[in-house]
Design an enzyme around this catalytic site. Sequence first.
Site, PDB file in Angstrom:
ATOM      1  N   HIS A 494      44.917  26.670  68.577  1.00  0.00           N
ATOM      2  CA  HIS A 494      44.416  28.005  68.929  1.00  0.00           C
ATOM      3  C   HIS A 494      43.036  28.247  68.303  1.00  0.00           C
ATOM      4  O   HIS A 494      42.072  28.587  68.994  1.00  0.00           O
ATOM      5  CB  HIS A 494      45.416  29.062  68.442  1.00  0.00           C
ATOM      6  CG  HIS A 494      44.954  30.471  68.645  1.00  0.00           C
ATOM      7  ND1 HIS A 494      45.389  31.247  69.682  1.00  0.00           N
ATOM      8  CD2 HIS A 494      44.081  31.237  67.942  1.00  0.00           C
ATOM      9  CE1 HIS A 494      44.801  32.433  69.623  1.00  0.00           C
ATOM     10  NE2 HIS A 494      44.011  32.449  68.566  1.00  0.00           N
ATOM     11  N   GLU A 495      42.952  28.054  66.999  1.00  0.00           N
ATOM     12  CA  GLU A 495      41.680  28.325  66.316  1.00  0.00           C
ATOM     13  C   GLU A 495      40.595  27.368  66.790  1.00  0.00           C
ATOM     14  O   GLU A 495      39.421  27.741  66.887  1.00  0.00           O
ATOM     15  CB  GLU A 495      41.853  28.245  64.796  1.00  0.00           C
ATOM     16  CG  GLU A 495      42.829  29.278  64.217  1.00  0.00           C
ATOM     17  CD  GLU A 495      42.499  30.715  64.600  1.00  0.00           C
ATOM     18  OE1 GLU A 495      41.325  31.019  64.864  1.00  0.00           O
ATOM     19  OE2 GLU A 495      43.433  31.539  64.656  1.00  0.00           O
ATOM     20  N   HIS A 498      38.839  28.728  69.751  1.00  0.00           N
ATOM     21  CA  HIS A 498      37.709  29.618  69.434  1.00  0.00           C
ATOM     22  C   HIS A 498      36.466  28.787  69.114  1.00  0.00           C
ATOM     23  O   HIS A 498      35.357  29.114  69.534  1.00  0.00           O
ATOM     24  CB  HIS A 498      38.038  30.485  68.216  1.00  0.00           C
ATOM     25  CG  HIS A 498      39.023  31.589  68.480  1.00  0.00           C
ATOM     26  ND1 HIS A 498      38.866  32.517  69.476  1.00  0.00           N
ATOM     27  CD2 HIS A 498      40.183  31.922  67.848  1.00  0.00           C
ATOM     28  CE1 HIS A 498      39.881  33.383  69.454  1.00  0.00           C
ATOM     29  NE2 HIS A 498      40.697  33.036  68.479  1.00  0.00           N
ATOM     30  N   HIS A 501      34.959  27.497  72.205  1.00  0.00           N
ATOM     31  CA  HIS A 501      34.258  28.589  72.891  1.00  0.00           C
ATOM     32  C   HIS A 501      32.826  28.693  72.354  1.00  0.00           C
ATOM     33  O   HIS A 501      31.876  28.864  73.109  1.00  0.00           O
ATOM     34  CB  HIS A 501      35.036  29.889  72.650  1.00  0.00           C
ATOM     35  CG  HIS A 501      34.688  31.014  73.578  1.00  0.00           C
ATOM     36  ND1 HIS A 501      35.218  32.273  73.435  1.00  0.00           N
ATOM     37  CD2 HIS A 501      33.858  31.099  74.649  1.00  0.00           C
ATOM     38  CE1 HIS A 501      34.736  33.062  74.389  1.00  0.00           C
ATOM     39  NE2 HIS A 501      33.912  32.372  75.139  1.00  0.00           N
TER      40      HIS A 501
HETATM   41 ZN   LIG Z   1      42.588  33.922  68.021  1.00  0.00          ZN
END
Ligand SMILES: [Zn+2]
Length: 706
Positions: A494-495, A498, A501
């Site tokens: 998940h991290e 980011h 992104h």
């Molecule tokens: Zn998050």
Amino acid sequence: MRRRTFLAASTATATAAFLPPAALAQAGNPLLEPWRGPFGGVPAFDKVRVADLKPALEAAMAEELREIDAIAGAGAAPTFANTLEALEKTGEALDRVRTVYGVWTGTLSTPEVRAIDKEMSPRMAAHGDAILQNARLFERIDAVYRQRGSLKLTPEQDRVLWLRWNSFVRNGAKLSPQAKARVAEINKELAQAFTAFSQNLLHDETERDLFLGAGDLAGLPADVRAGMAAQAQGKGRPGEFVIVNTRSSVDPVLTYAERRDLREKVWKTFYSRGDNGDAYDNNRLISRILKLRAERAKLFGYPTHAHWRLADNSMAETPDAAMALMMRVWPAAVARVKEEVAEMQAIADKEGAGIRIAPWDYRFYAEKVRVARYDLDMNAVKPYLQLEKLREGMFWAAGQLYGFSFHPVTVPVQHPDVRVWEVKRGARHVGLWYFDPYARAGKRSGAWMNAYRPQHRLGAAATTTIVSNNSNFVKGPPGAPVLISWDDAETMFHEFGHALHGLNSNVTYPSVSGTRVFRDYVEFPSMVNESWLRTPEVLNRFALHHETGQPIPADLVAKIEKAATFRQGFDVTEFLASALIDMKLHLAGDADIDPDAFERAELAKLGMPAELPMRHRTPQFGHVFSSDGYSAGYYSYLWAEVIALDAVEAFREAPGGLYDKGVAQRLHDNVMSVGNAIHPRDGYRKFRGRDPDVKAYLKDKGFPTG
Ligand SMILES: [Zn+2]
């Protein structure tokens, strides 16, 4: 896919009149120097002295105000270049200092750092407001905005102009001087109320320890007991066990403790935080905060705080849209709770427990259902989840999707545990990824991503990004592999989503770069990235047993998949109850609100099941009342998850599945690389060919999709 924190909520609301001191002589303060070295310069983490932080922040704020004054007071007629583009270039020194400041407050905190933080946080918030309330500056922005039809701007310039103009207008740039003064008063009172709310909550979380003896711990796993013992020892009571009144301490007790009276006591203490009718009670503060927010929204020209927060500032756009999505999911979640409760009650009856399932029984009996129905022991999964192997797996998947490769490099770091990789696409340098994996004193809990420097193409040479991932794994002995839980592995992916992104960002202007997108959109790329952990391609190559080197057995993976919808009634309902109450409180206008009565009445209207609580009851809802942060915005997690699961469905529908090159390219072109340079609604439509559909979300939760 779980809700996780991403970045600390902004507290940029204080507007106390703060005038920064005249620029100090800063010779010799390395924090104010440009970043030097390879890759377009890197943070000089090796030269940081805590004593330099405050003077560096002060000098950098003063410098930004000088830059802003120069733009606002320019003689030439306002243009996009001399106003908007010039604004994009301001505050570079402050950005650099804040990066270092954020690393120290978040990962290397000491009493000295905390004292600086307490002093400087409100001053930095006021600094931001001083810029937003600069009337001469707004006049120039507004002049450019009014000519925008004839300026032949690129789509990105047009968006940058609109976002900047909008942020000034949303925060009162067009108000009369009297109204502006009132907004400033409101913001100041709110900032004080937020601080009081947080301190009350902190009191109830840190001053309500429950000490136990070894005889009280029936059912608790050995690692939980060990943690409780270590904490008791740290509190000067060796030989005892302590339950601290925080979620991470309370959850295992509610899940495993066989003593029902203990579960009840722990549950009641935890869900009463901020609501004990004593000096630390938050109810009156909440009433006041709601009043002030309602008044401010009216001054800004919106019917309620919820309308103000969402308009031109979210993908949802309106409270109605957010409410509609929540109420689409709510009945299915509540129906699932009823099924879950019935299944748990049957187990309790079979055991002859002689009880009706109460909120303090939910996790305990749900765990029994999990073992009985799914035969899944998460402790059997852990030996296959080596931190470093999974990191290689994340790299590999990012290579497949975005063409990235990762190369270890040596640059200055803030702590010996931090490692850095250069990210490349082919031969081209893309950015740097800093990884700070281990827990230590002074590091805040949880996992998160930070951008140390945003990608952009302003200035003589293009600027590449620097991003970081931070987590709190427990460091093993030297040379031993660090094993993590399935949950932690999902969080890592998940991290890293980011981070990707940020790394994929390909825009011209820093204000729209990477993760600088709307709150209800920012969790979408990160939630999407969780999906690649579960692919056989990653598991077979990288989920390898730490002793035998064998990949995780297929039947164990199948059990994990099968158990994925376990307890989703509980998880979704407790979240939605909080998100719905958040929205309803901020749609109530300037009515006098007794939070306790409001919460009870509205939950009754919604048909909230009696067997579980809101995830955050109103008197302890820090997301909403310790800053404006997630106020009328807690729905964002649902919004982003719906989009993420709809996007994953696009991969599943494609011939190449989760590694389909065409879908990956569309995700890159319309989501991962564009930051906030286009409206997220338009970006998503280009990626998917339509708006997000909630069906994939409902399917993922195991809810009916009809
Ligand atoms: Zn998050």
